[in-house]
Design an enzyme around this catalytic site. Structure first.
Site, PDB file in Angstrom:
ATOM      1  N   ASN A 134     -28.822 -29.895   6.600  1.00 56.49           N
ATOM      2  CA  ASN A 134     -29.449 -31.113   6.064  1.00 56.49           C
ATOM      3  C   ASN A 134     -30.111 -30.891   4.700  1.00 56.49           C
ATOM      4  O   ASN A 134     -30.105 -31.769   3.853  1.00 56.49           O
ATOM      5  CB  ASN A 134     -30.408 -31.748   7.071  1.00 56.49           C
ATOM      6  CG  ASN A 134     -31.564 -30.855   7.423  1.00 56.49           C
ATOM      7  OD1 ASN A 134     -31.468 -29.625   7.344  1.00 56.49           O
ATOM      8  ND2 ASN A 134     -32.666 -31.438   7.809  1.00 56.49           N
ATOM      9  N   LYS A 152     -26.764 -16.613   6.038  1.00 62.19           N
ATOM     10  CA  LYS A 152     -25.624 -17.334   6.592  1.00 62.19           C
ATOM     11  C   LYS A 152     -25.891 -18.829   6.453  1.00 62.19           C
ATOM     12  O   LYS A 152     -26.635 -19.426   7.218  1.00 62.19           O
ATOM     13  CB  LYS A 152     -25.407 -17.003   8.073  1.00 62.19           C
ATOM     14  CG  LYS A 152     -24.013 -17.472   8.505  1.00 62.19           C
ATOM     15  CD  LYS A 152     -23.892 -17.762   9.963  1.00 62.19           C
ATOM     16  CE  LYS A 152     -24.281 -19.144  10.361  1.00 62.19           C
ATOM     17  NZ  LYS A 152     -23.506 -20.255   9.764  1.00 62.19           N
ATOM     18  N   PRO A 153     -25.261 -19.426   5.449  1.00 60.82           N
ATOM     19  CA  PRO A 153     -25.435 -20.872   5.276  1.00 60.82           C
ATOM     20  C   PRO A 153     -24.717 -21.619   6.407  1.00 60.82           C
ATOM     21  O   PRO A 153     -23.892 -21.042   7.118  1.00 60.82           O
ATOM     22  CB  PRO A 153     -24.764 -21.158   3.931  1.00 60.82           C
ATOM     23  CG  PRO A 153     -24.472 -19.837   3.298  1.00 60.82           C
ATOM     24  CD  PRO A 153     -24.375 -18.844   4.420  1.00 60.82           C
ATOM     25  N   SER A 183     -22.088 -23.585   8.500  1.00 55.80           N
ATOM     26  CA  SER A 183     -20.644 -23.391   8.339  1.00 55.80           C
ATOM     27  C   SER A 183     -19.959 -24.591   7.682  1.00 55.80           C
ATOM     28  O   SER A 183     -18.974 -24.406   6.979  1.00 55.80           O
ATOM     29  CB  SER A 183     -19.987 -23.055   9.680  1.00 55.80           C
ATOM     30  OG  SER A 183     -20.590 -23.761  10.697  1.00 55.80           O
ATOM     31  N   GLY A 210     -33.128 -24.649  12.231  1.00 63.91           N
ATOM     32  CA  GLY A 210     -32.028 -25.332  12.898  1.00 63.91           C
ATOM     33  C   GLY A 210     -32.516 -25.997  14.167  1.00 63.91           C
ATOM     34  O   GLY A 210     -33.715 -26.275  14.326  1.00 63.91           O
ATOM     35  N   GLU A 233     -37.961 -22.475  12.543  1.00 63.07           N
ATOM     36  CA  GLU A 233     -38.286 -23.850  12.123  1.00 63.07           C
ATOM     37  C   GLU A 233     -37.292 -24.756  12.827  1.00 63.07           C
ATOM     38  O   GLU A 233     -36.114 -24.779  12.470  1.00 63.07           O
ATOM     39  CB  GLU A 233     -38.137 -23.992  10.599  1.00 63.07           C
ATOM     40  CG  GLU A 233     -39.062 -23.125   9.787  1.00 63.07           C
ATOM     41  CD  GLU A 233     -40.498 -23.648   9.759  1.00 63.07           C
ATOM     42  OE1 GLU A 233     -40.750 -24.750  10.298  1.00 63.07           O
ATOM     43  OE2 GLU A 233     -41.363 -22.943   9.226  1.00 63.07           O
ATOM     44  N   LEU A 234     -37.760 -25.495  13.832  1.00 63.35           N
ATOM     45  CA  LEU A 234     -36.806 -26.169  14.731  1.00 63.35           C
ATOM     46  C   LEU A 234     -36.905 -27.698  14.621  1.00 63.35           C
ATOM     47  O   LEU A 234     -37.376 -28.215  13.637  1.00 63.35           O
ATOM     48  CB  LEU A 234     -37.044 -25.664  16.149  1.00 63.35           C
ATOM     49  CG  LEU A 234     -37.082 -24.125  16.261  1.00 63.35           C
ATOM     50  CD1 LEU A 234     -37.411 -23.673  17.674  1.00 63.35           C
ATOM     51  CD2 LEU A 234     -35.771 -23.510  15.794  1.00 63.35           C
ATOM     52  N   CYS A 249     -36.010 -32.980   9.463  1.00 63.00           N
ATOM     53  CA  CYS A 249     -36.810 -32.579  10.623  1.00 63.00           C
ATOM     54  C   CYS A 249     -38.148 -33.304  10.672  1.00 63.00           C
ATOM     55  O   CYS A 249     -38.729 -33.462  11.729  1.00 63.00           O
ATOM     56  CB  CYS A 249     -37.015 -31.070  10.607  1.00 63.00           C
ATOM     57  SG  CYS A 249     -37.675 -30.511   9.035  1.00 63.00           S
ATOM     58  N   GLU A 286     -34.336 -35.829  19.555  1.00 59.80           N
ATOM     59  CA  GLU A 286     -34.151 -35.954  18.116  1.00 59.80           C
ATOM     60  C   GLU A 286     -32.815 -36.647  17.839  1.00 59.80           C
ATOM     61  O   GLU A 286     -31.760 -36.107  18.152  1.00 59.80           O
ATOM     62  CB  GLU A 286     -34.148 -34.545  17.505  1.00 59.80           C
ATOM     63  CG  GLU A 286     -34.317 -34.542  16.021  1.00 59.80           C
ATOM     64  CD  GLU A 286     -34.293 -33.119  15.444  1.00 59.80           C
ATOM     65  OE1 GLU A 286     -33.552 -32.268  15.963  1.00 59.80           O
ATOM     66  OE2 GLU A 286     -35.017 -32.887  14.467  1.00 59.80           O
TER      67      GLU A 286
HETATM   68  P1  NAD Z   1     -27.972 -25.586  14.198  1.00 61.92           P
HETATM   69  O1  NAD Z   1     -29.013 -24.943  15.055  1.00 61.92           O
HETATM   70  O2  NAD Z   1     -26.753 -26.107  14.844  1.00 61.92           O
HETATM   71  O3  NAD Z   1     -27.478 -24.601  13.060  1.00 61.92           O
HETATM   72  C1  NAD Z   1     -28.363 -23.968  12.157  1.00 61.92           C
HETATM   73  C2  NAD Z   1     -27.738 -22.657  11.684  1.00 61.92           C
HETATM   74  O4  NAD Z   1     -27.676 -21.764  12.784  1.00 61.92           O
HETATM   75  C3  NAD Z   1     -26.317 -22.807  11.166  1.00 61.92           C
HETATM   76  O5  NAD Z   1     -26.118 -21.946  10.063  1.00 61.92           O
HETATM   77  C4  NAD Z   1     -25.495 -22.357  12.365  1.00 61.92           C
HETATM   78  O6  NAD Z   1     -24.211 -21.882  12.013  1.00 61.92           O
HETATM   79  C5  NAD Z   1     -26.367 -21.243  12.919  1.00 61.92           C
HETATM   80  N1  NAD Z   1     -26.162 -20.918  14.329  1.00 61.92           N
HETATM   81  C6  NAD Z   1     -25.660 -21.703  15.313  1.00 61.92           C
HETATM   82  N2  NAD Z   1     -25.586 -21.013  16.469  1.00 61.92           N
HETATM   83  C7  NAD Z   1     -26.061 -19.769  16.225  1.00 61.92           C
HETATM   84  C8  NAD Z   1     -26.235 -18.602  17.004  1.00 61.92           C
HETATM   85  N3  NAD Z   1     -25.900 -18.563  18.288  1.00 61.92           N
HETATM   86  N4  NAD Z   1     -26.747 -17.493  16.412  1.00 61.92           N
HETATM   87  C9  NAD Z   1     -27.103 -17.510  15.110  1.00 61.92           C
HETATM   88  N5  NAD Z   1     -26.940 -18.585  14.306  1.00 61.92           N
HETATM   89  C10 NAD Z   1     -26.437 -19.712  14.856  1.00 61.92           C
HETATM   90  O7  NAD Z   1     -28.744 -26.734  13.396  1.00 61.92           O
HETATM   91  P2  NAD Z   1     -28.089 -27.877  12.468  1.00 61.92           P
HETATM   92  O8  NAD Z   1     -27.468 -28.918  13.321  1.00 61.92           O
HETATM   93  O9  NAD Z   1     -27.313 -27.233  11.375  1.00 61.92           O
HETATM   94  O10 NAD Z   1     -29.427 -28.480  11.788  1.00 61.92           O
HETATM   95  C11 NAD Z   1     -30.133 -29.588  12.256  1.00 61.92           C
HETATM   96  C12 NAD Z   1     -31.377 -29.139  12.999  1.00 61.92           C
HETATM   97  O11 NAD Z   1     -32.229 -28.387  12.132  1.00 61.92           O
HETATM   98  C13 NAD Z   1     -32.247 -30.291  13.487  1.00 61.92           C
HETATM   99  O12 NAD Z   1     -32.667 -30.048  14.807  1.00 61.92           O
HETATM  100  C14 NAD Z   1     -33.444 -30.263  12.543  1.00 61.92           C
HETATM  101  O13 NAD Z   1     -34.645 -30.815  13.048  1.00 61.92           O
HETATM  102  C15 NAD Z   1     -33.574 -28.811  12.284  1.00 61.92           C
HETATM  103  N6  NAD Z   1     -34.329 -28.586  11.070  1.00 61.92           N
HETATM  104  C16 NAD Z   1     -35.591 -28.065  11.165  1.00 61.92           C
HETATM  105  C17 NAD Z   1     -36.352 -27.889  10.014  1.00 61.92           C
HETATM  106  C18 NAD Z   1     -37.735 -27.317  10.067  1.00 61.92           C
HETATM  107  O14 NAD Z   1     -38.212 -26.880   9.030  1.00 61.92           O
HETATM  108  N7  NAD Z   1     -38.385 -27.280  11.216  1.00 61.92           N
HETATM  109  C19 NAD Z   1     -35.816 -28.236   8.776  1.00 61.92           C
HETATM  110  C20 NAD Z   1     -34.521 -28.771   8.728  1.00 61.92           C
HETATM  111  C21 NAD Z   1     -33.785 -28.931   9.885  1.00 61.92           C
END
Ligand code: NAD
Length: 477
Positions: free
Chosen positions: A148, A171-172, A174, A224, A246-247, A280, A381
């Site tokens: 995002n 790791k950005p 994918s 994430g 940061e979730l 988020c 969410e």
């Molecule tokens: P995601 O958890 O699906 O992915 C985030 C990253 O983690 C990606 O690079 C993904 O490839 C990687 N990933 C996925 N599975 C993994 C694993 N098993 N091991 C290691 N890495 C793994 O999240 P998303 O859908 O890309 O992002 C949206 C989420 O991020 C929302 O829940 C949002 O609230 C949260 N977010 C939180 C903040 C914050 O600062 N708290 C900021 C922005 C977004």
């Protein structure tokens, strides 16, 4: 078509045809980049390069590290337009927002360049001897980020990580790795030693998991979903690795009867709909004092109606498409559930009409009334542009509704009575509370979540500390 390479040990790896994926523009589903996709072996190579570079970088003086970070910030600014256009094409957000994101990432590098120079220790003389306390870099870090804000959220980690003297493998996301990789490339071009910064692309389940599980990484900085964070925390526990997580979030927005309703509605719309609600700290739930509920609701609908939707590359667009088919489908699911349970649809709730919107993941900003906590939209969410409204009678009721969630990232309250604002801020269970302001992010201040919204803090000096270990040196003198 843009080509996005992995960067390992100071080298851009050539694209190999059998390991390439296409990235599509969410505004029209046209291909915009080819990205090389890594494996566990690539992640291992990158970790080894970062391990080899660690003594060099941690041994570099804080002034030199600051100099390189400032040069990196300058290069990011020089390339800002180029990186911003890529960001809009891969993520969908309007160009003005992409530009702001890239420029803010340069500011973060400048900020941490200076913050790293202030890693000052402590000294104490006691009757038992002398003690020195120093803070040293934790080691190789794995930086894992979502789609995002792929550039900004990476800079929140890269800045403090490098300023602390750590090396890293990033790791950005994918499906949005293009602009983030160009941001890293600008830092590399500033002249950092080979191996200090590495980027590996690929899936979370393979490349991300390797970065988490491999003993070379000593710290995982992750942003994430809460579910991914839960898994990472469990894996990290095997080696007692440092984690900052940061979730997800589910921010409440409380509107008191004494506030300026027009201003509150404008602020609420901006925080609920910008980036198509894919933030988020987006507003997810609105609680309005019942005596002003009708006026507030009308004004919020008016705000939603006037937003301009379109391809983010067109100037003057307020909202681009959503990031993906899946994000839009989830938003629709949450909407259908809310409508089934009695919510009233006041605006939006569907795709905009017209040829320009046929191929992209567009959706109208949506306002719902008569929401309640039995609805998924009020508890999970959504990560979509939906603003559900519920009214309240007393401030105690509003605060207990606001706290009725497993999340705790951000919360907002609008009131003209400063005492009400401060008392509510003290009682709201969130890492950041905005009183008469719709954003809790300021890069000099801590940012992070309570409850299932995360662990640890980014930004400010807290961000730097999360890449440092504390050592007590005791002297027998
Ligand atoms: P995601 O958890 O699906 O992915 C985030 C990253 O983690 C990606 O690079 C993904 O490839 C990687 N990933 C996925 N599975 C993994 C694993 N098993 N091991 C290691 N890495 C793994 O999240 P998303 O859908 O890309 O992002 C949206 C989420 O991020 C929302 O829940 C949002 O609230 C949260 N977010 C939180 C903040 C914050 O600062 N708290 C900021 C922005 C977004």
């Amino acid at each position: 078509m843009h080509h996005t390479h992995m960067i390992i040990d100071g080298e851009q790896l050539p694209l190999s045809l059998d390991k390439v994926e296409t990235i599509y523009n969410p505004a029209n589903q046209e291909p915009m980049a080819l990205v090389s996709v890594g494996t566990r072996q690539d992640a291992q190579m990158a970790l080894k390069a970062a391990e080899k570079a660690f003594p060099i970088w941690s041994g570099t003086s804080s002034e030199r590290r600051a100099e390189l970070l400032h040069s990196a910030a300058d290069l990011v600014r020089e390339r800002a337009e180029f990186i911003a256009r890529l960001l809009t094409q891969e993520q969908g957000k309007p160009l003005k927002n992409s530009r702001a994101e890239v420029l803010s990432s340069a500011d973060i590098l400048d900020y941490y360049a200076e913050e790293g120079r202030r890693n000052i220790g402590e000294w104490l003389a006691t009757s038992r001897g002398r003690s020195i306390v120093v803070r040293q870099p934790v080691g190789v870090a794995a930086l894992i980020t979502p789609w995002n804000y792929p550039v900004d959220l990476l800079s929140w980690k890269v800045g403090p990580c490098l300023a602390a003297g750590c090396t890293f493998v990033a790791k950005p996301p994918s499906r949005a790795p293009v602009a983030a990789t160009e941001f890293i490339r600008a830092i590399l071009d500033a002249g950092l030693p080979a191996g200090v910064i590495n980027v590996v692309h690929g899936s979370g389940g393979e490349v991300g998991a390797e970065l988490v599980e491999n003993p070379i990484s000593r710290k995982i900085a992750f942003t994430g979903q809460t579910e991914t964070g839960r898994w990472i925390m469990a894996q990290a526990s095997n080696q007692i690795k440092r984690v900052s997580l940061e979730l997800g979030g589910h921010a409440p927005f409380i509107v008191c009867a004494d506030t300026d309703i027009e201003k509150a509605a404008a602020a609420c719309a901006q925080r609920a709909f910008s980036n198509m609600g894919q933030i988020c700290i987006s507003v997810n739930r609105i609680y309005v004092a019942e005596e002003v509920a009708e006026e507030f609701t009308e004004r919020l609908v008016w705000q939603a109606e006037r937003l301009r939707i379109g391809n983010g590359l067109e100037e003057n667009v307020d909202l681009g498409p959503m990031f993906s088919h899946e994000q839009r489908a989830k938003t629709k699911e949450h909407l259908a559930d809310a409508l089934n349970k009695g919510a009233a649809l006041l605006y939006g709730g569907r795709e905009p009409e017209g040829e320009a919107f046929d191929k992209g993941y567009f959706f109208l900003p949506t306002v719902l009334d008569r929401a309640n906590h039995s609805m998924r939209i009020m508890r999970e969410e959504t990560f979509g542009p939906v603003a559900p409204i519920m009214s309240f009678k007393t401030i105690d009721e509003a605060i207990s509704l606001a706290n009725d969630t497993n999340y705790g990232l951000a919360a907002y309250i609008y009131t003209s009575d400063i005492a009400t604002g401060i008392q509510a801020a003290e009682r709201l269970e969130a890492g950041g509370v905005g009183v008469n302001i719709n954003n809790v992010m300021d890069y000099q201040m801590p940012f992070g979540g309570w409850k299932e919204s995360g662990i640890g803090r980014e930004l400010g000096h807290y961000g730097l500390e999360s890449f440092l270990e504390i050592k007590h040196i005791r002297l027998g003198i």
